[in-house]
Design a protein around this motif. Structure first.
Motif, PDB file in Angstrom:
ATOM      1  N   VAL A   1       0.841  -1.202   0.000  1.00  0.00           N
ATOM      2  CA  VAL A   1       0.000   0.000   0.000  1.00  0.00           C
ATOM      3  C   VAL A   1       0.879   1.255   0.000  1.00  0.00           C
ATOM      4  N   ILE A   2       0.659   2.107  -0.993  1.00  0.00           N
ATOM      5  CA  ILE A   2       1.453   3.323  -1.164  1.00  0.00           C
ATOM      6  C   ILE A   2       0.529   4.530  -0.990  1.00  0.00           C
ATOM      7  N   TYR A   3       0.878   5.405  -0.066  1.00  0.00           N
ATOM      8  CA  TYR A   3       0.051   6.587   0.234  1.00  0.00           C
ATOM      9  C   TYR A   3       0.641   7.826  -0.428  1.00  0.00           C
ATOM     10  N   LEU A   4      -0.165   8.493  -1.254  1.00  0.00           N
ATOM     11  CA  LEU A   4       0.248   9.753  -1.876  1.00  0.00           C
ATOM     12  C   LEU A   4      -0.313  10.894  -1.028  1.00  0.00           C
ATOM     13  N   GLU A   5       0.552  11.516  -0.264  1.00  0.00           N
ATOM     14  CA  GLU A   5       0.073  12.484   0.725  1.00  0.00           C
ATOM     15  C   GLU A   5       0.227  13.919   0.233  1.00  0.00           C
ATOM     16  N   SER A   6      -0.704  14.774   0.692  1.00  0.00           N
ATOM     17  CA  SER A   6      -0.667  16.192   0.329  1.00  0.00           C
ATOM     18  C   SER A   6      -1.532  16.965   1.311  1.00  0.00           C
ATOM     19  N   SER A   7      -1.372  18.288   1.316  1.00  0.00           N
ATOM     20  CA  SER A   7      -2.237  19.102   2.174  1.00  0.00           C
ATOM     21  C   SER A   7      -3.641  19.172   1.571  1.00  0.00           C
ATOM     22  N   PHE A   8      -4.622  19.474   2.402  1.00  0.00           N
ATOM     23  CA  PHE A   8      -5.991  19.585   1.899  1.00  0.00           C
ATOM     24  C   PHE A   8      -6.108  20.721   0.890  1.00  0.00           C
ATOM     25  N   GLU A   9      -5.425  21.831   1.154  1.00  0.00           N
ATOM     26  CA  GLU A   9      -5.532  23.014   0.282  1.00  0.00           C
ATOM     27  C   GLU A   9      -5.080  22.691  -1.141  1.00  0.00           C
TER      28      GLU A   9
ATOM     29  N   ASP B   1     -10.110  20.266 -11.946  1.00  0.00           N
ATOM     30  CA  ASP B   1     -10.425  19.079 -12.734  1.00  0.00           C
ATOM     31  C   ASP B   1     -11.905  19.107 -13.113  1.00  0.00           C
ATOM     32  N   LYS B   2     -12.161  19.546 -14.326  1.00  0.00           N
ATOM     33  CA  LYS B   2     -13.562  19.710 -14.758  1.00  0.00           C
ATOM     34  C   LYS B   2     -14.148  18.395 -15.265  1.00  0.00           C
ATOM     35  N   HIS B   3     -13.295  17.372 -15.437  1.00  0.00           N
ATOM     36  CA  HIS B   3     -13.769  16.138 -16.079  1.00  0.00           C
ATOM     37  C   HIS B   3     -14.519  15.216 -15.120  1.00  0.00           C
ATOM     38  N   ILE B   4     -14.054  15.191 -13.866  1.00  0.00           N
ATOM     39  CA  ILE B   4     -14.633  14.215 -12.932  1.00  0.00           C
ATOM     40  C   ILE B   4     -15.477  14.928 -11.877  1.00  0.00           C
ATOM     41  N   LYS B   5     -16.713  14.450 -11.679  1.00  0.00           N
ATOM     42  CA  LYS B   5     -17.544  14.969 -10.590  1.00  0.00           C
ATOM     43  C   LYS B   5     -17.325  14.084  -9.382  1.00  0.00           C
ATOM     44  N   ARG B   6     -16.941  14.703  -8.258  1.00  0.00           N
ATOM     45  CA  ARG B   6     -16.702  13.911  -7.049  1.00  0.00           C
ATOM     46  C   ARG B   6     -17.770  14.265  -6.025  1.00  0.00           C
ATOM     47  N   PRO B   7     -18.745  13.357  -5.842  1.00  0.00           N
ATOM     48  CA  PRO B   7     -19.894  13.686  -4.993  1.00  0.00           C
ATOM     49  C   PRO B   7     -19.529  14.017  -3.551  1.00  0.00           C
ATOM     50  N   LEU B   8     -18.394  13.494  -3.054  1.00  0.00           N
ATOM     51  CA  LEU B   8     -18.056  13.750  -1.651  1.00  0.00           C
ATOM     52  C   LEU B   8     -17.135  14.957  -1.467  1.00  0.00           C
ATOM     53  N   PHE B   9     -16.768  15.603  -2.592  1.00  0.00           N
ATOM     54  CA  PHE B   9     -15.919  16.785  -2.435  1.00  0.00           C
ATOM     55  C   PHE B   9     -16.818  18.013  -2.320  1.00  0.00           C
ATOM     56  N   ASP B  10     -17.406  18.184  -1.147  1.00  0.00           N
ATOM     57  CA  ASP B  10     -18.336  19.295  -0.918  1.00  0.00           C
ATOM     58  C   ASP B  10     -17.843  20.134   0.260  1.00  0.00           C
ATOM     59  N   LYS B  11     -18.762  20.817   0.905  1.00  0.00           N
ATOM     60  CA  LYS B  11     -18.353  21.723   2.001  1.00  0.00           C
ATOM     61  C   LYS B  11     -17.720  20.997   3.172  1.00  0.00           C
ATOM     62  N   SER B  12     -18.031  19.722   3.352  1.00  0.00           N
ATOM     63  CA  SER B  12     -17.463  18.998   4.493  1.00  0.00           C
ATOM     64  C   SER B  12     -16.205  18.205   4.109  1.00  0.00           C
ATOM     65  N   ALA B  13     -15.660  18.488   2.922  1.00  0.00           N
ATOM     66  CA  ALA B  13     -14.493  17.720   2.464  1.00  0.00           C
ATOM     67  C   ALA B  13     -13.284  17.899   3.393  1.00  0.00           C
ATOM     68  N   ALA B  14     -13.129  19.082   3.986  1.00  0.00           N
ATOM     69  CA  ALA B  14     -11.975  19.301   4.869  1.00  0.00           C
ATOM     70  C   ALA B  14     -12.079  18.402   6.112  1.00  0.00           C
ATOM     71  N   ASP B  15     -13.297  18.229   6.624  1.00  0.00           N
ATOM     72  CA  ASP B  15     -13.497  17.340   7.786  1.00  0.00           C
ATOM     73  C   ASP B  15     -13.230  15.891   7.396  1.00  0.00           C
ATOM     74  N   LEU B  16     -13.726  15.545   6.211  1.00  0.00           N
ATOM     75  CA  LEU B  16     -13.515  14.179   5.717  1.00  0.00           C
ATOM     76  C   LEU B  16     -12.012  13.911   5.595  1.00  0.00           C
ATOM     77  N   TYR B  17     -11.288  14.880   5.040  1.00  0.00           N
ATOM     78  CA  TYR B  17      -9.836  14.760   4.892  1.00  0.00           C
ATOM     79  C   TYR B  17      -9.182  14.536   6.267  1.00  0.00           C
ATOM     80  N   ALA B  18      -9.598  15.334   7.242  1.00  0.00           N
ATOM     81  CA  ALA B  18      -9.002  15.244   8.587  1.00  0.00           C
ATOM     82  C   ALA B  18      -9.237  13.852   9.191  1.00  0.00           C
ATOM     83  N   ARG B  19     -10.418  13.290   8.942  1.00  0.00           N
ATOM     84  CA  ARG B  19     -10.713  11.948   9.476  1.00  0.00           C
ATOM     85  C   ARG B  19      -9.944  10.870   8.722  1.00  0.00           C
ATOM     86  N   ARG B  20      -9.728  11.093   7.447  1.00  0.00           N
ATOM     87  CA  ARG B  20      -9.114  10.050   6.618  1.00  0.00           C
ATOM     88  C   ARG B  20      -7.599   9.919   6.812  1.00  0.00           C
TER      89      ARG B  20
END
Ligand code: S3P
Length: 167
Positions: A99-107, A116-135
């Motif tokens: 397992v290889i983790y590609l890490e980066s800041s949330f910003e 990225d206009k090609h892919i719609k990501r349903p979970l990248f919304d207003k709570s994405a920063a919280d999701l990132y922190a949990r993940r």
């Protein structure tokens, strides 16, 4: 196809970290196939991930991911796997490969996803920063090897290649 690199390699990380792009380059380097879990689910169900979420919801999506992981565990060898960002929350990917983790800041990830206009990501919304922190803790805990996702793609792929070959 070369079987020089034994065992699967699973790329993990939050949305926008470049799992698919790095996976493509790494697969080319290894001479192995690339499996993109989102793309496979899209093909199997005949709809985009955004449509899947809208029609069936997140819970059913996670079930589809788990079914796919069970299949990959039993059937894949020497593959490069670009995983959906939520997969490590529902499956221990170490059962499938390194397992290889590609890490980066949330910003930075946010900037990339917005561009990225090609892919719609349903979970990248207003709570994405919280999701990132949990993940983050889940990604860190599951990773055999962690790299900076902001490096150039060929450089990241080369580092992973060297790592799995034991250099
Ligand atoms: C998700 C990430 C997406 C996709 C789905 C859910 C998540 O994949 O699987 O929208 O829960 O983080 P990417 O990480 O490839 O964008």
């Amino acid at each position: 196809m070369s079987s020089e690199v034994l065992s699967n390699v699973v790329l993990i990380g939050f949305m926008g970290c470049g799992k698919t792009s790095v996976g493509r380059e790494l697969a080319r380097l290894c001479g192995n196939v690339l499996i993109d879990t989102d793309e496979l689910i899209e093909t199997n169900y005949g709809m985009t991930i955004a449509e899947f979420f809208a029609l069936f919801g997140e819970l059913r999506f996670r079930e589809a991911e788990v079914e796919l992981c069970d299949w990959m565990k039993d059937n894949l060898k020497n593959a490069v796997i670009a995983s959906g960002g939520g997969l490590p929350t529902v499956y221990d990917l170490r059962e499938i490969g390194k397992v290889i983790y590609l890490e980066s800041s949330f910003e930075e990830l946010q900037r990339r996803v917005m561009n990225d206009k090609h892919i719609k990501r349903p979970l990248f919304d207003k709570s994405a920063a919280d999701l990132y922190a949990r993940r983050v803790a889940i990604y860190e805990q599951m990773a055999d090897y962690t790299l900076n996702a902001l490096d150039e793609i060929p450089q990241i792929a080369r580092k992973i290649y060297n790592y799995i070959r034991g250099y």
